[in-house]
Design a protein around this motif. Structure first.
Motif, mmCIF file in Angstrom:
data_model
loop_
_atom_site.group_PDB
_atom_site.id
_atom_site.type_symbol
_atom_site.label_atom_id
_atom_site.label_comp_id
_atom_site.label_asym_id
_atom_site.label_seq_id
_atom_site.Cartn_x
_atom_site.Cartn_y
_atom_site.Cartn_z
ATOM 1 N N VAL A 388 0.840 -1.199 0.000
ATOM 2 C CA VAL A 388 0.000 0.000 0.000
ATOM 3 C C VAL A 388 0.880 1.256 0.000
ATOM 4 C CG1 VAL A 388 -1.568 1.387 1.430
ATOM 5 C CG2 VAL A 388 -2.072 -1.028 1.002
ATOM 6 N N HIS A 389 1.983 1.212 0.724
ATOM 7 C CA HIS A 389 2.877 2.372 0.798
ATOM 8 C C HIS A 389 3.734 2.542 -0.455
ATOM 9 C CE1 HIS A 389 1.766 2.493 5.069
ATOM 10 N NE2 HIS A 389 2.105 3.756 4.983
ATOM 11 N N LYS A 390 3.572 1.669 -1.433
ATOM 12 C CA LYS A 390 4.230 1.846 -2.724
ATOM 13 C C LYS A 390 3.300 2.510 -3.745
ATOM 14 C CE LYS A 390 7.405 -2.054 -2.137
ATOM 15 N NZ LYS A 390 7.827 -3.392 -2.620
ATOM 16 N N LEU A 391 2.050 2.745 -3.341
ATOM 17 C CA LEU A 391 1.107 3.426 -4.227
ATOM 18 C C LEU A 391 1.590 4.841 -4.531
ATOM 19 C CD1 LEU A 391 -2.263 2.396 -2.493
ATOM 20 C CD2 LEU A 391 -1.379 1.489 -4.655
ATOM 21 N N GLN A 392 1.300 5.305 -5.736
ATOM 22 C CA GLN A 392 1.621 6.672 -6.130
ATOM 23 C C GLN A 392 0.444 7.612 -5.876
ATOM 24 O OE1 GLN A 392 4.851 7.400 -7.224
ATOM 25 N NE2 GLN A 392 5.051 5.284 -6.501
ATOM 26 N N TRP A 393 -0.603 7.093 -5.317
ATOM 27 C CA TRP A 393 -1.822 7.841 -5.014
ATOM 28 C C TRP A 393 -1.506 9.069 -4.145
ATOM 29 C CZ3 TRP A 393 -4.751 6.592 -0.107
ATOM 30 C CH2 TRP A 393 -5.933 7.343 0.007
ATOM 31 N N PRO A 394 -1.904 10.274 -4.566
ATOM 32 C CA PRO A 394 -1.605 11.499 -3.815
ATOM 33 C C PRO A 394 -2.194 11.527 -2.405
ATOM 34 C CG PRO A 394 -2.257 12.043 -6.058
ATOM 35 C CD PRO A 394 -2.538 10.585 -5.867
ATOM 36 N N GLY A 395 -3.252 10.754 -2.170
ATOM 37 C CA GLY A 395 -3.880 10.754 -0.852
ATOM 38 C C GLY A 395 -3.164 9.907 0.175
ATOM 39 N N LEU A 396 -2.047 9.261 -0.225
ATOM 40 C CA LEU A 396 -1.358 8.354 0.692
ATOM 41 C C LEU A 396 -0.807 9.084 1.913
ATOM 42 C CD1 LEU A 396 -0.444 5.446 1.174
ATOM 43 C CD2 LEU A 396 1.658 5.954 -0.101
ATOM 44 N N SER A 397 -0.292 10.288 1.747
ATOM 45 C CA SER A 397 0.255 11.038 2.883
ATOM 46 C C SER A 397 -0.849 11.376 3.882
ATOM 47 C CB SER A 397 0.936 12.320 2.399
ATOM 48 O OG SER A 397 0.024 13.144 1.671
ATOM 49 N N GLN A 398 -2.026 11.710 3.388
ATOM 50 C CA GLN A 398 -3.153 11.982 4.280
ATOM 51 C C GLN A 398 -3.595 10.708 4.984
ATOM 52 O OE1 GLN A 398 -6.598 13.661 2.325
ATOM 53 N NE2 GLN A 398 -7.839 13.648 4.188
ATOM 54 N N PHE A 399 -3.574 9.597 4.258
ATOM 55 C CA PHE A 399 -3.926 8.301 4.832
ATOM 56 C C PHE A 399 -2.971 7.949 5.973
ATOM 57 C CE2 PHE A 399 -3.414 3.671 4.982
ATOM 58 C CZ PHE A 399 -4.733 3.235 5.084
ATOM 59 N N ASP A 400 -1.676 8.196 5.779
ATOM 60 C CA ASP A 400 -0.664 7.845 6.778
ATOM 61 C C ASP A 400 -0.824 8.623 8.083
ATOM 62 O OD1 ASP A 400 0.595 5.862 5.383
ATOM 63 O OD2 ASP A 400 2.090 7.184 4.484
ATOM 64 N N THR A 401 -1.281 9.843 7.991
ATOM 65 C CA THR A 401 -1.371 10.689 9.188
ATOM 66 C C THR A 401 -2.734 10.620 9.865
ATOM 67 O OG1 THR A 401 -1.977 12.596 7.806
ATOM 68 C CG2 THR A 401 0.365 12.298 8.329
ATOM 69 N N LYS A 402 -3.677 9.949 9.232
ATOM 70 C CA LYS A 402 -5.022 9.863 9.808
ATOM 71 C C LYS A 402 -5.110 8.712 10.818
ATOM 72 C CE LYS A 402 -9.932 9.508 8.592
ATOM 73 N NZ LYS A 402 -10.921 9.438 7.492
ATOM 74 N N LYS A 403 -5.765 8.973 11.934
ATOM 75 C CA LYS A 403 -5.954 7.943 12.955
ATOM 76 C C LYS A 403 -7.052 6.976 12.511
ATOM 77 C CE LYS A 403 -7.221 7.342 17.849
ATOM 78 N NZ LYS A 403 -7.656 8.035 19.086
ATOM 79 N N TRP A 404 -6.804 5.687 12.736
ATOM 80 C CA TRP A 404 -7.839 4.724 12.373
ATOM 81 C C TRP A 404 -8.990 4.736 13.368
ATOM 82 C CZ3 TRP A 404 -4.761 -0.580 12.794
ATOM 83 C CH2 TRP A 404 -4.399 -0.809 14.124
ATOM 84 N N THR A 405 -10.140 4.183 12.937
ATOM 85 C CA THR A 405 -11.343 4.139 13.758
ATOM 86 C C THR A 405 -11.604 2.702 14.193
ATOM 87 O OG1 THR A 405 -12.325 5.994 12.554
ATOM 88 C CG2 THR A 405 -13.828 4.588 13.816
ATOM 89 N N PRO A 406 -11.784 2.468 15.484
ATOM 90 C CA PRO A 406 -12.046 1.098 15.935
ATOM 91 C C PRO A 406 -13.443 0.617 15.528
ATOM 92 C CG PRO A 406 -12.211 2.620 17.772
ATOM 93 C CD PRO A 406 -11.697 3.419 16.613
#
Length: 454
Positions: A388-406
């Motif tokens: 997933v972290h090899k994706l070139q998708w621009p939203g990946l940085s936002q995904f990385d910093t977002k807290k997950w929801t239980p």
């Protein structure tokens, strides 16, 4: 049987005791003729290529509340390649009945119509009449599936506008990604009439080496390898990586098999499908597997495909089910060609499809979902996060910093989810490779959330 002919059949016990329904059995060409609309089940074949006959089985949801929204349709694709959706996925994971023909409390039929396809051709009840008709790569697989779905939706006009989702497991994820990409284009071009909404990749073989390279660290972190074992596994993984880097794909598949041998040796036979499960046991040949010219490919088949075709399931599919369906040729034995399917795909097996997933996220309006079982080894969560972290998708940085929801059930955490735009990642706790089988309630909760856009 004439194409599109509707006949009266008695459903086998437990499914609907003493009930006679009209079932329109559309055969190869799906030449549908006017007749009573089926609101329970249907099945048939599509000739996707000369000598290549693909089998599908549809269940309609029958308990839909009056006045509710249209019931979505879920296509389920099994892994392997060579695992049967109509058998394994249907009777051992998400269908209305289990192998003992008892009702499943967590069937996905409770929230959606279900479509199972035996894919690639040669899997399950799908068959070929010429060995040159086997698929050899994921592009051929996707093309065959689009061909089937084009005819399927042409016949099933009542399903053309309902939300359509592709769910899958294991190698089925690689095939599903390619299918979603090709089908999205076909829908936009007007070649296929369906309302494709999303694809969900479950414990999916998207990037082989991201899994192979994380097997050792994952087992070391869970106390299933010591330092010596970790070094041995990583050395073998590096050899596999070199073959991949040099484009020696069949050799890479063989080296992958050897890495599994090393891993089993130093972990005392940990299960690839659930690290807390039973020890790995090679399935005893039941006469359905072909004679392999390559011992490494045979070993892979017996380790990863043959166990899906357990004797009890094979007896069910080749006995009562085959008789009940009534359209399976006499010379077609469920599971008989699955080993050949696996062998024919060996050259494509280790090739990654991260670029296809990237394209789906960036260039379509589809919901792209990744879900992974916490206890899976073969497609472990660490490896999934790596690709997933090899994706070139621009939203990946936002995904990385977002807290997950239980995700909770009765105040107990059963999973986590993180969503950014049209991409979602579900971490499913207490589940191995077969998430619906290990965590049925959580899986059912997940697909409901996916279809509701949560």
């Amino acid at each position: 049987m004439a194409a599109g002919r509707c006949v009266k059949v008695w459903l086998w016990p437990v499914l609907a005791v003493g009930t006679c329904l009209l079932l329109c059995r559309c055969t190869a060409e799906l030449d549908c003729k006017p007749g009573p609309k089926v609101k329970n089940q249907d099945w048939g074949y599509v000739d996707v290529r000369p000598s290549a006959h693909m089998f599908w089985w549809l269940y309609y949801r029958t308990d839909k509340p009056a006045g509710s929204e249209p019931t979505p349709l879920i296509l389920w694709l099994q892994g392997g390649p060579g695992g049967s959706s109509t058998g394994f996925g249907n009777f051992q994971e998400i269908g209305p009945l289990d192998v003992s023909q008892q009702p499943r409390n967590t069937t996905w039929l409770s929230v959606a119509n279900l479509l199972f396809i035996d894919n690639p051709v040669g899997t399950g009840f799908s068959y070929v009449t010429n060995k040159n008709a086997y698929a050899t790569n994921v592009s051929m697989v996707a093309t065959d599936l689009v061909t089937l779905l084009k005819d399927f939706f042409t016949c099933k006009t009542d399903l053309q506008k309902v939300p359509f989702y592709i769910f899958c497991e294991s190698y089925g994820g690689k095939m599903s990604a390619a299918l979603a990409q090709m089908l999205d284009k076909a829908v936009k071009q007007g070649d296929v009439k369906c309302n494709l909404k999303g694809v969900a990749l479950g414990d999916s073989w998207i990037s082989a080496m991201d899994y192979v390279n994380t097997w050792g660290p994952y087992l070391r972190a869970t106390s299933l390898l010591d330092h010596v074992g970790l070094q041995a596994v990583q050395k073998s993984a590096q050899m596999t990586q070199q073959a991949v880097d040099q484009g020696r794909w069949k050799n890479a598949t063989e080296l992958w098999s050897r890495t599994e041998d090393v891993l089993e040796e130093f972990s005392n036979g940990v299960s690839f499908y659930n690290i807390l499960g039973d020890k790995v046991k090679f399935a005893v040949s039941d006469g359905r597997a072909p004679a392999f010219s390559n011992p490494s490919i045979e070993k892979l088949y017996r380790r990863h495909v043959s166990p899906l075709h357990a004797p009890s399931l094979a007896e069910l599919m080749n006995g009562p089910i085959k008789k009940y369906l009534g359209v399976i040729p006499d010379d077609v034995t469920w599971g008989a060609q699955s080993g050949e399917v696996f062998a024919m795909m060996a050259g494509d097996f280790m090739k990654p499809v991260i670029d296809i997933v990237d394209d789906l996220i960036q260039n379509t309006d589809l919901s792209v979902v990744v879900y992974n079982g916490q206890l899976d080894l073969i497609c472990n969560t660490i490896g999934t996060e790596a690709w997933v972290h090899k994706l070139q998708w621009p939203g990946l940085s936002q995904f990385d910093t977002k807290k997950w929801t239980p995700i909770t059930s009765k105040e107990i955490t059963v999973g986590f989810v993180k969503t950014v735009k049209n991409f979602s990642f579900y971490w499913i706790l207490d589940a191995g490779h077969m998430v619906p089988a290990d965590a049925g309630e959580t899986a059912l909760r997940m697909i409901t959330m996916v279809m509701e856009g949560q």
